[in-house]
Design an enzyme around this catalytic site. Structure first.
Site, PDB file in Angstrom:
ATOM      1  N   LYS A 157      87.583  52.686 -20.593  1.00 33.07           N
ATOM      2  CA  LYS A 157      88.268  51.665 -21.018  1.00 33.07           C
ATOM      3  C   LYS A 157      87.775  50.298 -20.505  1.00 33.07           C
ATOM      4  O   LYS A 157      87.635  49.424 -21.384  1.00 33.07           O
ATOM      5  CB  LYS A 157      89.670  51.765 -20.314  1.00 33.07           C
ATOM      6  CG  LYS A 157      90.471  52.964 -20.884  1.00 33.07           C
ATOM      7  CD  LYS A 157      91.736  53.139 -20.242  1.00 33.07           C
ATOM      8  CE  LYS A 157      91.513  53.678 -18.877  1.00 33.07           C
ATOM      9  NZ  LYS A 157      91.141  54.979 -18.753  1.00 33.07           N
ATOM     10  N   ASP A 184      89.335  57.672 -17.054  1.00 31.06           N
ATOM     11  CA  ASP A 184      87.634  57.844 -17.293  1.00 31.06           C
ATOM     12  C   ASP A 184      87.011  57.876 -18.656  1.00 31.06           C
ATOM     13  O   ASP A 184      85.886  58.070 -18.844  1.00 31.06           O
ATOM     14  CB  ASP A 184      86.974  59.087 -16.201  1.00 31.06           C
ATOM     15  CG  ASP A 184      87.592  59.064 -15.090  1.00 31.06           C
ATOM     16  OD1 ASP A 184      87.965  57.967 -14.263  1.00 31.06           O
ATOM     17  OD2 ASP A 184      88.125  59.926 -14.485  1.00 31.06           O
ATOM     18  N   GLY A 218      89.291  53.066 -11.645  1.00 30.46           N
ATOM     19  CA  GLY A 218      87.979  52.404 -11.428  1.00 30.46           C
ATOM     20  C   GLY A 218      87.285  52.151 -12.887  1.00 30.46           C
ATOM     21  O   GLY A 218      86.844  52.841 -13.631  1.00 30.46           O
ATOM     22  N   HIS A 219      87.444  50.986 -13.212  1.00 29.52           N
ATOM     23  CA  HIS A 219      86.792  50.516 -14.509  1.00 29.52           C
ATOM     24  C   HIS A 219      85.311  49.978 -14.362  1.00 29.52           C
ATOM     25  O   HIS A 219      85.343  48.769 -13.775  1.00 29.52           O
ATOM     26  CB  HIS A 219      87.791  49.625 -15.187  1.00 29.52           C
ATOM     27  CG  HIS A 219      89.173  50.124 -15.289  1.00 29.52           C
ATOM     28  ND1 HIS A 219      90.278  49.252 -16.070  1.00 29.52           N
ATOM     29  CD2 HIS A 219      89.650  51.519 -15.261  1.00 29.52           C
ATOM     30  CE1 HIS A 219      91.276  50.239 -16.244  1.00 29.52           C
ATOM     31  NE2 HIS A 219      90.809  51.537 -15.843  1.00 29.52           N
ATOM     32  N   GLN A 267      94.007  54.926 -16.192  1.00 26.69           N
ATOM     33  CA  GLN A 267      94.151  56.251 -16.379  1.00 26.69           C
ATOM     34  C   GLN A 267      94.004  56.545 -18.060  1.00 26.69           C
ATOM     35  O   GLN A 267      93.675  55.934 -18.495  1.00 26.69           O
ATOM     36  CB  GLN A 267      95.435  56.790 -15.585  1.00 26.69           C
ATOM     37  CG  GLN A 267      95.335  56.795 -14.083  1.00 26.69           C
ATOM     38  CD  GLN A 267      95.464  55.353 -13.523  1.00 26.69           C
ATOM     39  OE1 GLN A 267      96.562  54.765 -13.839  1.00 26.69           O
ATOM     40  NE2 GLN A 267      94.983  54.835 -12.757  1.00 26.69           N
ATOM     41  N   ASP A 304      76.175  59.758 -26.477  1.00 28.70           N
ATOM     42  CA  ASP A 304      74.848  59.829 -26.383  1.00 28.70           C
ATOM     43  C   ASP A 304      74.835  61.130 -25.365  1.00 28.70           C
ATOM     44  O   ASP A 304      73.782  61.889 -25.269  1.00 28.70           O
ATOM     45  CB  ASP A 304      74.264  58.632 -25.740  1.00 28.70           C
ATOM     46  CG  ASP A 304      75.148  58.400 -24.396  1.00 28.70           C
ATOM     47  OD1 ASP A 304      76.359  58.035 -24.593  1.00 28.70           O
ATOM     48  OD2 ASP A 304      74.736  58.269 -23.282  1.00 28.70           O
TER      49      ASP A 304
HETATM   50  P1  IMP Z   1      97.129  59.442  -7.988  1.00 30.60           P
HETATM   51  O1  IMP Z   1      97.331  58.466  -9.052  1.00 30.60           O
HETATM   52  O2  IMP Z   1      95.843  58.601  -7.305  1.00 30.60           O
HETATM   53  O3  IMP Z   1      98.038  59.760  -7.338  1.00 30.60           O
HETATM   54  O4  IMP Z   1      96.403  60.591  -8.881  1.00 30.60           O
HETATM   55  C1  IMP Z   1      97.058  61.573  -9.590  1.00 30.60           C
HETATM   56  C2  IMP Z   1      96.113  62.408 -10.437  1.00 30.60           C
HETATM   57  O5  IMP Z   1      95.684  61.223 -11.412  1.00 30.60           O
HETATM   58  C3  IMP Z   1      94.949  63.004  -9.905  1.00 30.60           C
HETATM   59  O6  IMP Z   1      94.606  64.159 -10.545  1.00 30.60           O
HETATM   60  C4  IMP Z   1      93.702  62.009  -9.836  1.00 30.60           C
HETATM   61  O7  IMP Z   1      92.570  62.535 -10.062  1.00 30.60           O
HETATM   62  C5  IMP Z   1      94.158  61.248 -11.242  1.00 30.60           C
HETATM   63  N1  IMP Z   1      93.786  59.928 -11.385  1.00 30.60           N
HETATM   64  C6  IMP Z   1      94.396  58.877 -10.890  1.00 30.60           C
HETATM   65  N2  IMP Z   1      93.880  57.846 -11.362  1.00 30.60           N
HETATM   66  C7  IMP Z   1      92.680  58.035 -12.264  1.00 30.60           C
HETATM   67  C8  IMP Z   1      91.671  57.582 -12.717  1.00 30.60           C
HETATM   68  O8  IMP Z   1      91.652  56.286 -12.870  1.00 30.60           O
HETATM   69  N3  IMP Z   1      90.669  58.232 -13.563  1.00 30.60           N
HETATM   70  C9  IMP Z   1      91.023  59.630 -13.684  1.00 30.60           C
HETATM   71  N4  IMP Z   1      92.022  60.260 -12.997  1.00 30.60           N
HETATM   72  C10 IMP Z   1      93.053  59.537 -12.241  1.00 30.60           C
END
Ligand code: IMP
Length: 423
Positions: free
Chosen positions: A16, A13, A40-41, A224, A333
């Site tokens: 990117k 988050d 989620g980009h 991620q 900001d």
């Molecule tokens: P999973 O990859 O969905 O199984 O999640 C594993 C861990 O990674 C959890 O703590 C999620 O909240 C975190 N996580 C997975 N994808 C994202 C992302 O795109 N942004 C932030 N955290 C993520």
């Protein structure tokens, strides 16, 4: 030509999507190399917000080819929804989107297994996005997965059935109450597969190899963040792929000698969504302010993100593992108005003060040592030039650059494409 990488250096988050979108005009190809719809980009331009989960963030530009690489896991149903949204926005994705035949598919039962596994873990749950990521990568490394290229073979549905049956037995093994209607889920899945098949499937490593030979520029887009990397993150509270620079070589079939710049993206503070250790997490008004001003809610799950000060120990670790050549500071900001900016420069650890990341960074093991810097009041959101930035922010940037010995080339001062200060 080399492949440049763009990676998140924290727990995801970092922003990117925005920076890929900003940089896309410099590249011929944008390629996602790992993760799946857990990402989620978010991109904002022309007053509109767009959220992409699987499709690379260069899709809104006319000329760039967007490649979903072999290291990505694809949920056809979510992919289909992304395509539908693009269609509504009149984005002609057909000419510019390609999928690697070697990318693995997320099956409906992978999602169910994820839910069952998390439910069975109780308080020790990972906080997964429940998109089936872990079970799909387990099947990949267990050599049971179904790949995009398999959809071109006659017998893929038999393989699908066998795997889905096995997953149902595994769901039963978890002994938790998961309600589902597999027939309904499968109907949506098979419909989405038909749509997926309208996008060109390619031998992506060959495509990339030839593109490099033809002097085309490539930006690999990570998902991620480094602290969620399956090997180097805060295991087991991580995702199931290699989010770090080496993951791009594996997730696209690019040789290490072909990697060029490594752009590392970090927020001016830290956030984390899901469970797991977070040494600088704040439980006070400052953390609440960061969350509120920064709209810190997951783009995929809507969950509130945990917030805290910048952890320079963890950031340095991420820079080292990735070989970062340029840094980009996001959401500067959000810190406007804080009287003092704190940076964690070391940890108290077993009676010592250490500046590296130890095996275990849970709260009972480490506590942050902070350096305090002066905050700034000015609203940054309308600033477009580096010399407009307040001196206290420039001091903060200097402090980080000196500590990391890497230049901070971009300071983001808002979600819009235009709210980007180049240095
Ligand atoms: P999973 O990859 O969905 O199984 O999640 C594993 C861990 O990674 C959890 O703590 C999620 O909240 C975190 N996580 C997975 N994808 C994202 C992302 O795109 N942004 C932030 N955290 C993520």
């Amino acid at each position: 030509m080399a492949v440049d990488l763009l990676l998140g250096l924290q727990w995801g988050d970092e922003g990117k999507g925005k920076i890929v979108d900003v940089l896309t005009s410099n590249y011929n190809i944008i390629a996602r190399f790992q993760g799946g719809p857990n990402a989620g980009h978010t991109l904002v331009f022309d007053g509109m917000k767009h959220v992409l989960h699987t499709i690379p963030s260069g899709i809104f530009h006319e000329d760039a080819i967007n490649l979903v690489g072999n290291g990505v896991v694809i949920d056809p149903v979510i992919f289909n929804k992304e395509l539908e949204k693009l269609e509504l926005q009149n984005v002609d994705y057909r000419k510019k989107l390609k999928i690697s035949r070697k990318a693995h598919l997320i099956l409906p039962t992978h999602r169910l297994l994820d839910a069952a596994s998390e439910a069975a873990k109780g308080k020790a749950k990972i906080g997964s996005t429940l998109k089936g990521i872990g079970p799909t990568y387990m099947d990949k490394t267990g050599r049971n997965g179904i790949r995009v290229g398999d959809l071109e073979l006659e017998d893929w549905k038999t393989r699908y059935r066998n795997l889905a049956n096995k997953h149902e037995a595994m769901i039963g093994f978890h002994n938790v109450d998961i309600q589902y209607d597999l027939a309904e889920l499968e109907e949506a899945f098979f419909k989405a597969i038909d749509v997926l098949k309208t996008i060109p499937f390619i031998d992506s490593e060959d495509f990339i190899f030839k593109a490099l030979e033809d002097d085309h520029s490539i930006l690999a887009e990570g998902a991620q963040g480094s602290l969620l990397d399956i090997d180097f993150g805060t295991y087991p509270y991580v995702t199931s792929s290699n989010t770090t620079a080496a993951g791009a070589c594996i997730g696209l079939g690019v040789a290490p000698s072909k990697i060029g710049d490594v752009f590392g993206i970090f927020k001016a503070y830290t956030t984390r969504v899901g469970s797991g250790p977070f040494p600088t997490e704040l439980f006070d008004e400052d953390g609440e302010t960061m969350g509120r001003v920064g709209h810190e809610f997951g783009a995929t799950t809507g969950r509130p993100r945990r917030c805290g000060w910048l952890d320079l120990v963890a950031l340095k670790y991420a820079c080292q593992i990735n070989g970062v050549t340029q840094l980009m500071m996001m959401k500067a900001d959000v810190l406007s108005g804080f009287k003092t900016i704190k940076v964690c420069t070391a940890y108290n650890y077993k009676g010592d003060v250490i500046t590296h990341l130890p095996f275990n960074i849970e709260a009972h093991n480490v506590s942050p040592v902070y350096t305090e810097l002066k905050g700034w009041k000015a609203d940054l959101t309308g600033m477009t030039k580096a010399d407009e930035l307040p001196s206290e922010l420039l001091d903060y940037i200097d402090f980080l650059e000196n500590a990391l010995n890497i230049p901070i080339k971009i300071v983001s001062v808002g979600p819009d494409r235009e709210q980007t200060v180049f240095r």
